[in-house]
Design a protein around this motif. Structure first.
Motif, PDB file in Angstrom:
ATOM      1  N   ALA A   1      83.194 120.980 -33.261  1.00 32.76           N
ATOM      2  CA  ALA A   1      83.974 121.452 -32.117  1.00 32.76           C
ATOM      3  C   ALA A   1      83.232 122.562 -31.387  1.00 32.76           C
ATOM      4  CB  ALA A   1      85.343 121.942 -32.589  1.00 32.76           C
ATOM      5  N   GLU A   2      82.687 123.474 -32.150  1.00 33.92           N
ATOM      6  CA  GLU A   2      81.954 124.594 -31.543  1.00 33.92           C
ATOM      7  C   GLU A   2      80.768 124.092 -30.725  1.00 33.92           C
ATOM      8  OE1 GLU A   2      80.726 127.270 -34.615  1.00 33.92           O
ATOM      9  OE2 GLU A   2      81.993 128.877 -33.832  1.00 33.92           O
ATOM     10  N   ASP A   3      80.002 123.190 -31.356  1.00 31.96           N
ATOM     11  CA  ASP A   3      78.807 122.672 -30.675  1.00 31.96           C
ATOM     12  C   ASP A   3      79.186 121.937 -29.391  1.00 31.96           C
ATOM     13  OD1 ASP A   3      77.430 123.727 -32.719  1.00 31.96           O
ATOM     14  OD2 ASP A   3      76.999 121.837 -33.755  1.00 31.96           O
ATOM     15  N   LYS A   4      80.242 121.122 -29.508  1.00 34.12           N
ATOM     16  CA  LYS A   4      80.630 120.339 -28.328  1.00 34.12           C
ATOM     17  C   LYS A   4      81.149 121.232 -27.210  1.00 34.12           C
ATOM     18  CE  LYS A   4      81.520 116.043 -30.713  1.00 34.12           C
ATOM     19  NZ  LYS A   4      82.562 115.265 -31.390  1.00 34.12           N
ATOM     20  N   LEU A   5      81.848 122.272 -27.590  1.00 35.54           N
ATOM     21  CA  LEU A   5      82.366 123.178 -26.559  1.00 35.54           C
ATOM     22  C   LEU A   5      81.208 123.888 -25.852  1.00 35.54           C
ATOM     23  CD1 LEU A   5      84.992 124.222 -25.296  1.00 35.54           C
ATOM     24  CD2 LEU A   5      84.860 126.169 -26.842  1.00 35.54           C
ATOM     25  N   THR A   6      80.230 124.290 -26.658  1.00 31.92           N
ATOM     26  CA  THR A   6      79.055 124.935 -26.056  1.00 31.92           C
ATOM     27  C   THR A   6      78.380 123.996 -25.054  1.00 31.92           C
ATOM     28  OG1 THR A   6      78.726 126.038 -28.173  1.00 31.92           O
ATOM     29  CG2 THR A   6      76.914 126.139 -26.600  1.00 31.92           C
ATOM     30  N   ARG A   7      78.244 122.729 -25.464  1.00 33.18           N
ATOM     31  CA  ARG A   7      77.594 121.764 -24.575  1.00 33.18           C
ATOM     32  C   ARG A   7      78.467 121.478 -23.359  1.00 33.18           C
ATOM     33  NH1 ARG A   7      76.096 117.048 -28.477  1.00 33.18           N
ATOM     34  NH2 ARG A   7      75.332 116.009 -26.598  1.00 33.18           N
ATOM     35  N   ALA A   8      79.777 121.442 -23.575  1.00 35.60           N
ATOM     36  CA  ALA A   8      80.682 121.213 -22.438  1.00 35.60           C
ATOM     37  C   ALA A   8      80.541 122.329 -21.412  1.00 35.60           C
ATOM     38  CB  ALA A   8      82.123 121.132 -22.932  1.00 35.60           C
ATOM     39  N   LYS A   9      80.375 123.546 -21.905  1.00 39.17           N
ATOM     40  CA  LYS A   9      80.219 124.681 -20.984  1.00 39.17           C
ATOM     41  C   LYS A   9      78.911 124.564 -20.201  1.00 39.17           C
ATOM     42  CE  LYS A   9      83.050 128.096 -23.369  1.00 39.17           C
ATOM     43  NZ  LYS A   9      82.990 129.084 -24.447  1.00 39.17           N
ATOM     44  N   ALA A  10      77.876 124.105 -20.916  1.00 37.85           N
ATOM     45  CA  ALA A  10      76.596 123.896 -20.232  1.00 37.85           C
ATOM     46  C   ALA A  10      76.755 122.807 -19.169  1.00 37.85           C
ATOM     47  CB  ALA A  10      75.533 123.503 -21.244  1.00 37.85           C
TER      48      ALA A  10
ATOM     49  N   ALA B   1      81.286 117.122 -19.268  1.00 32.48           N
ATOM     50  CA  ALA B   1      81.992 118.329 -19.697  1.00 32.48           C
ATOM     51  C   ALA B   1      83.394 117.969 -20.200  1.00 32.48           C
ATOM     52  CB  ALA B   1      82.096 119.315 -18.545  1.00 32.48           C
ATOM     53  N   ARG B   2      84.065 117.101 -19.462  1.00 30.83           N
ATOM     54  CA  ARG B   2      85.428 116.734 -19.858  1.00 30.83           C
ATOM     55  C   ARG B   2      85.423 115.990 -21.186  1.00 30.83           C
ATOM     56  NH1 ARG B   2      87.759 112.042 -19.512  1.00 30.83           N
ATOM     57  NH2 ARG B   2      86.276 111.258 -17.979  1.00 30.83           N
ATOM     58  N   MET B   3      84.516 115.028 -21.320  1.00 32.17           N
ATOM     59  CA  MET B   3      84.511 114.244 -22.549  1.00 32.17           C
ATOM     60  C   MET B   3      84.197 115.114 -23.764  1.00 32.17           C
ATOM     61  SD  MET B   3      83.176 110.642 -21.047  1.00 32.17           S
ATOM     62  CE  MET B   3      82.339 109.819 -22.171  1.00 32.17           C
ATOM     63  N   ARG B   4      83.237 115.978 -23.607  1.00 32.12           N
ATOM     64  CA  ARG B   4      82.878 116.839 -24.753  1.00 32.12           C
ATOM     65  C   ARG B   4      83.989 117.814 -25.083  1.00 32.12           C
ATOM     66  NH1 ARG B   4      76.790 116.748 -22.903  1.00 32.12           N
ATOM     67  NH2 ARG B   4      76.182 115.027 -24.262  1.00 32.12           N
ATOM     68  N   ALA B   5      84.600 118.311 -24.018  1.00 30.33           N
ATOM     69  CA  ALA B   5      85.690 119.261 -24.255  1.00 30.33           C
ATOM     70  C   ALA B   5      86.871 118.571 -24.934  1.00 30.33           C
ATOM     71  CB  ALA B   5      86.125 119.899 -22.947  1.00 30.33           C
ATOM     72  N   GLU B   6      87.147 117.349 -24.514  1.00 22.06           N
ATOM     73  CA  GLU B   6      88.250 116.600 -25.137  1.00 22.06           C
ATOM     74  C   GLU B   6      87.967 116.367 -26.615  1.00 22.06           C
ATOM     75  OE1 GLU B   6      89.982 114.050 -21.321  1.00 22.06           O
ATOM     76  OE2 GLU B   6      88.721 113.050 -22.804  1.00 22.06           O
ATOM     77  N   GLN B   7      86.735 115.979 -26.888  1.00 21.56           N
ATOM     78  CA  GLN B   7      86.384 115.752 -28.293  1.00 21.56           C
ATOM     79  C   GLN B   7      86.430 117.053 -29.087  1.00 21.56           C
ATOM     80  OE1 GLN B   7      82.821 113.494 -28.871  1.00 21.56           O
ATOM     81  NE2 GLN B   7      83.534 111.781 -27.604  1.00 21.56           N
ATOM     82  N   ALA B   8      85.954 118.125 -28.451  1.00 22.91           N
ATOM     83  CA  ALA B   8      85.966 119.418 -29.139  1.00 22.91           C
ATOM     84  C   ALA B   8      87.387 119.827 -29.499  1.00 22.91           C
ATOM     85  CB  ALA B   8      85.319 120.487 -28.263  1.00 22.91           C
ATOM     86  N   GLU B   9      88.312 119.545 -28.586  1.00 22.69           N
ATOM     87  CA  GLU B   9      89.705 119.918 -28.847  1.00 22.69           C
ATOM     88  C   GLU B   9      90.219 119.212 -30.102  1.00 22.69           C
ATOM     89  OE1 GLU B   9      92.531 118.662 -25.918  1.00 22.69           O
ATOM     90  OE2 GLU B   9      94.207 119.434 -27.108  1.00 22.69           O
ATOM     91  N   LEU B  10      89.974 117.910 -30.165  1.00 24.25           N
ATOM     92  CA  LEU B  10      90.488 117.169 -31.318  1.00 24.25           C
ATOM     93  C   LEU B  10      89.734 117.513 -32.596  1.00 24.25           C
ATOM     94  CD1 LEU B  10      91.505 113.661 -30.007  1.00 24.25           C
ATOM     95  CD2 LEU B  10      92.726 115.806 -30.000  1.00 24.25           C
ATOM     96  N   ASP B  11      88.442 117.769 -32.473  1.00 23.17           N
ATOM     97  CA  ASP B  11      87.676 118.206 -33.647  1.00 23.17           C
ATOM     98  C   ASP B  11      88.280 119.493 -34.205  1.00 23.17           C
ATOM     99  OD1 ASP B  11      85.943 116.099 -33.396  1.00 23.17           O
ATOM    100  OD2 ASP B  11      84.392 117.238 -32.356  1.00 23.17           O
ATOM    101  N   ALA B  12      88.588 120.411 -33.277  1.00 20.04           N
ATOM    102  CA  ALA B  12      89.145 121.696 -33.702  1.00 20.04           C
ATOM    103  C   ALA B  12      90.525 121.511 -34.324  1.00 20.04           C
ATOM    104  CB  ALA B  12      89.238 122.649 -32.517  1.00 20.04           C
ATOM    105  N   ARG B  13      91.313 120.643 -33.723  1.00 25.02           N
ATOM    106  CA  ARG B  13      92.650 120.415 -34.293  1.00 25.02           C
ATOM    107  C   ARG B  13      92.567 119.804 -35.681  1.00 25.02           C
ATOM    108  NH1 ARG B  13      96.661 117.174 -31.014  1.00 25.02           N
ATOM    109  NH2 ARG B  13      97.768 117.501 -32.968  1.00 25.02           N
TER     110      ARG B  13
END
Lengths: 117, 269
Positions: free
Chosen positions: A53-62, A72-84
């Motif tokens: 989740a952390e890695d994906k969020l970092t990449r989404a921000k980039a 950005a949206r796809m990575r952020a969506e995945q990051a959200e579920l990874d974190a959950r």
């Protein structure tokens, strides 16, 4: 004729796809929130899903910075579920530990009761 | 026209080939997501504790499947398959958590119930032990109408002219301590007596010292000082005539006077 038409259609679809992707600001906020929450219950980088989740969020921000909003949206969506998922796993782990402590206490109590006259 | 046909066919083959490659990855992602969804969608525990995640897993999977029908949607298919699988996993995890929590609640009730039972059992055994000790003390003591329960520690517990308790006294004194611990409201008066040999002053002092050494031992063994009263009566109140050796031996003694179980002691002589 048919092929040409479909190629044009595909191209338009692709263009439309690009154009219709707005900046996923809300999704990034949600993902960050999910990460915070996972952290709050005790998730660390030791939990694989949290690391993801952390890695994906970092990449989404980039991706946000380079205006690749779709990525950005796809990575952020995945990051959200990874974190959950990370949060849920940590909570389950904790409940399992709690269960074990209780089980051994109950066992000890039963043993003590047995030796009572 | 004749030339363009094979070209078109080639292009088509290439396209299908490309899509085939891409769809292989998408397909395995779809398969994984489907398998994860199958596990949770009919599980009543999961449906009960995480219904929304199961619904979303289904929705995302449907989306991925629909997209898989189009060309060039590989990344999207995999994305929604991934989301679907995550939703399924989250749902399954929540169900596990809920089950654990139910078991924790149940076990905690068990623990409380057992703890109560154990406390009661211990209490009962202490009461039983208390009765046993009480019976032993009663056997060692006697009921005197005007003074209450009185226990006599005989002359054999002391060397002649000495105030120190002999080791043989320990067992009796220990019982006394146990009795007092089990009857926390009772207090005692320790009374020392001598025979009539020697001066009255010496006898008074010796009787007091002997009573004191019994009292000290009780304190050493954990009885609170305020529960103990110490008196020396010298050669007063003999139980036998001092004429014979046997009579004198009987008069050299320490008596323990017990209060009633409310802490009320008979008045001193």
């Amino acid at each position: 004729m048919n092929i040409r038409f479909s190629i044009i259609a595909l191209g338009m679809l692709g263009l439309a796809g690009c154009a219709s992707d707005p900046a996923p600001v809300e999704q990034l906020r949600l993902s960050e929130q999910a990460l915070e929450q996972a952290k709050a219950v005790g998730a660390t980088e030791q939990v694989p899903e949290y690391k993801l989740a952390e890695d994906k969020l970092t990449r989404a921000k980039a991706n946000m910075a380079s205006e690749s909003y779709r990525d950005a949206r796809m990575r952020a969506e995945q990051a959200e579920l990874d974190a959950r998922l990370a949060e849920a796993r940590v909570l389950t782990q904790k409940s399992e530990e709690q269960l074990q402590v209780l089980q051994s206490r109950v066992k000890r109590l039963r043993k003590q009761l047995e030796v009572q006259p | 026209m004749k030339r363009s046909k094979p070209m078109a066919a080639l292009a088509l083959v290439a396209l299908v080939g490309l899509q085939g490659c891409a769809s292989q990855r998408s397909e395995s992602a779809l398969d994984d997501a489907t398998a994860a969804y199958q596990k949770v969608k009919d599980n009543s525990d999961v449906l009960r504790s995480a219904p929304r995640d199961v619904i979303r897993a289904g929705e995302s999977l449907g989306r991925a499947e629909r997209l898989a029908g189009y060309i060039g949607t590989g990344p999207d298919v995999r994305h929604y398959a991934y989301l679907s699988q995550r939703y399924s996993e989250i749902a399954a995890e929540h169900a596990k958590l809920a089950l654990n929590q139910e078991r924790v609640t149940k076990l905690d009730l068990d623990r409380q119930r057992l703890q109560l039972a154990l406390r009661e059992a211990k209490l009962a055994s202490v009461q039983q032990q208390g009765k046993f000790i009480e019976a032993q003390i009663s056997a060692l003591a006697s009921q005197q109408s005007d003074r209450g329960l009185v226990m006599t520690l005989g002359d054999v517990l002391f060397d002649t002219g000495q105030a120190d308790l002999k080791n043989t006294a320990s067992r009796t004194v220990l019982k006394l301590v146990q009795f007092l611990q089990l009857n926390p409201r009772r207090v005692v008066r320790i009374e020392g007596y001598t025979d009539s040999t020697g001066t009255p002053e010496d006898n008074l002092r010796l009787s007091r010292e002997r009573a004191q050494s019994v009292g000290d031992m009780l304190v050493d063994l954990g009885v609170k000082e305020e529960r103990i009263e110490v008196v020396g009566y010298g050669d007063q109140y003999p139980v036998e005539a001092n004429a014979s050796e046997r009579g004198r031996a009987q008069n050299r003694r320490v008596e323990i006077v017990f209060s009633d179980d409310k802490g009320k002691l008979s008045p001193a002589r």
